[in-house]
Scaffold this motif. Structure first.
Motif, PDB file in Angstrom:
ATOM      1  N   GLU A 175       0.817  -1.215   0.000  1.00 13.50           N
ATOM      2  CA  GLU A 175       0.000   0.000   0.000  1.00 13.50           C
ATOM      3  C   GLU A 175       0.852   1.267   0.000  1.00 13.50           C
ATOM      4  N   GLU A 176       2.014   1.219   0.616  1.00 13.69           N
ATOM      5  CA  GLU A 176       2.853   2.421   0.692  1.00 13.69           C
ATOM      6  C   GLU A 176       3.370   2.852  -0.673  1.00 13.69           C
ATOM      7  N   ASP A 177       3.303   1.974  -1.656  1.00 17.85           N
ATOM      8  CA  ASP A 177       3.753   2.323  -3.003  1.00 17.85           C
ATOM      9  C   ASP A 177       2.650   2.955  -3.851  1.00 17.85           C
ATOM     10  N   ALA A 212       8.180   4.296  -2.834  1.00 19.48           N
ATOM     11  CA  ALA A 212       8.589   4.178  -1.426  1.00 19.48           C
ATOM     12  C   ALA A 212       9.820   3.294  -1.334  1.00 19.48           C
TER      13      ALA A 212
END
Length: 423
Positions: free
Chosen positions: A213-215, A263
């Motif tokens: 999700e951080e990407d 990220a």
């Protein structure tokens, strides 16, 4: 997603497969949760059956004039206990699904073992790098021509964005058209214009969520995600569907912008267009029956190679080792194009066979003609190719001593006959 039945039948093989990716054994945890959930399910079924039976017993007791209170007391205890068992079964199911959702695909038997990209295996190489005296990198060439403006992009958007102008903007568009024309007219792909924003369920289906999700870029208040690649909407064309097996393989392609937070890439490729938050890519996706997927993987990789050969760009094809493969892939070939300015090969396309891993997450099936039983499809995806990186490769491989850039012959019809980009 993984097949629970296969894990039950051969947990050692499952752990060996994950071990090839450098992960610790998890089958015991999976099977423990699975056993506890199934026990709760069995208990709940037994309680439901006893409740139904007790309801009949109450009627019989009343007709026969017997005291029904003991049965009523038992019913009250069942009524109190059943929601607890239901919640226990639900919670165990959520925990099991979360554990399985975070585990990557099992590598194919023919995938080379290795820890990282240094242990990938070269399969073949095409073309010889041209001798270029003192080659410049693409950003040096672009800025000298006044057609690549990183400063203006940074003022409005920050780092990892680029403004292209004039001939370079036109060449980027020409490359995309060139790729799409080859894939649709020669390679049998159907062009699709998909949504650029998707729900979380689509990203779960292709494996970006929940682990990465951080990407991703998340929108508010609509609660959508910008696509990191058009693999996501193209593959999800068959989510929750049963496709006729005789209609496969389904081959689709799309040109879309891609959005990635990058990220964890601090300090890597900070100059130029190699690693951007926004870039264009032509994607290829195939949906096949299980017996077609290996041949389709070879075919898809060849389609991507054709683009580079038509443009006269030297490249090599490498089989990714277990430690460098993507989360959803069971086998991946990367195409790495020669960049004279960096004096090395860099990835420009990645072609992956995901087997039934994504299909299980998407509930995508096919049914052979005349049969009732369905089976999960196999999904494949590949860059055909990354447009920005292809622009970089053309700039660096076709640079001239005076700083101009020759236009590859195959691209000139898409540039309205322009043969050279210069001051």
């Amino acid at each position: 997603m993984h097949d629970l039945r296969a894990i039950r039948e051969n947990p050692e093989a499952f752990d060996r497969g994950l071990g090839r990716r450098g992960l610790s054994p998890v089958s015991s945890s999976v099977l423990d949760l699975d056993a506890r959930r199934r026990a709760a399910q069995t208990q709940l079924q037994e309680m439901q059956a006893r409740r139904n039976e007790a309801a009949k017993d109450i009627g019989v007791a009343k007709r026969e004039g017997r005291d029904a209170q003991p049965i009523l007391d038992e019913m009250a205890r069942l009524k109190e206990r059943m929601p607890q068992v239901e919640e226990e079964e639900r919670a165990l199911g959520v925990e099991l699904d979360a554990l399985l959702a975070g585990l990557p695909n099992i590598p194919g038997d023919d995938v080379p073992d290795g820890r990282d990209e240094t242990e990938n295996k070269e399969v073949r190489r095409w073309g010889e790098p041209r001798p270029i005296a003192n080659p410049k990198q693409h950003f040096e060439l672009g800025e000298a021509l006044g057609l690549m403006d990183f400063e203006a992009a940074a003022r409005m958007s920050g780092a990892r964005f680029t403004v292209l102008k004039g001939g370079l903007a036109r060449m980027e568009r020409a490359l995309a058209d060139f790729m799409l024309d080859i894939h649709t007219s020669e390679h049998g792909y159907t062009e699709v214009s998909p949504p650029l924003m998707v729900r979380d369920t689509a990203l779960f289906g292709t494996g970006q969520l929940p682990k990465f999700e951080e990407d991703l870029f998340h929108t508010s208040p609509s609660d959508h995600y910008l696509i990191p690649t058009s693999e996501v909407p193209l593959t999800n064309l068959v989510n929750d569907q049963i496709v006729a097996a005789e209609e496969l393989p389904l081959r689709v392609t799309a040109l879309t912008p891609c959005f990635r937070a990058e990220a964890g890439s601090a300090g890597r490729d900070t100059r130029g267009m190699i690693r951007q938050h926004q870039f264009w890519k032509v994607e290829m996706v195939s949906i096949t029956t299980p017996d077609q997927s290996e041949a389709e993987h070879q075919r898809m990789t060849r389609c991507a190679e054709t683009i580079l050969e038509r443009l006269g760009l030297p490249y090599r094809t490498v089989a990714l080792c277990t430690g460098d493969m993507g989360f959803s892939s069971r086998k991946t070939y990367d195409l790495e194009v020669w960049l004279p300015g960096q004096n090395t090969y860099r990835e420009i396309s990645s072609c992956s066979n995901c087997g039934d891993f994504q299909a299980r997450r998407m509930k995508a099936r096919c049914r052979p003609k005349g049969e009732k039983q369905t089976q999960f499809v196999h999904t494949l995806n590949g860059s055909g190719v990354a447009v920005g990186r292809c622009l970089i490769a053309v700039m660096e491989n076709y640079q001239q001593p005076d700083g101009s850039i020759l236009v590859p012959e195959a691209l000139r019809p898409y540039m309205r006959g322009v043969e050279r980009i210069s001051l």
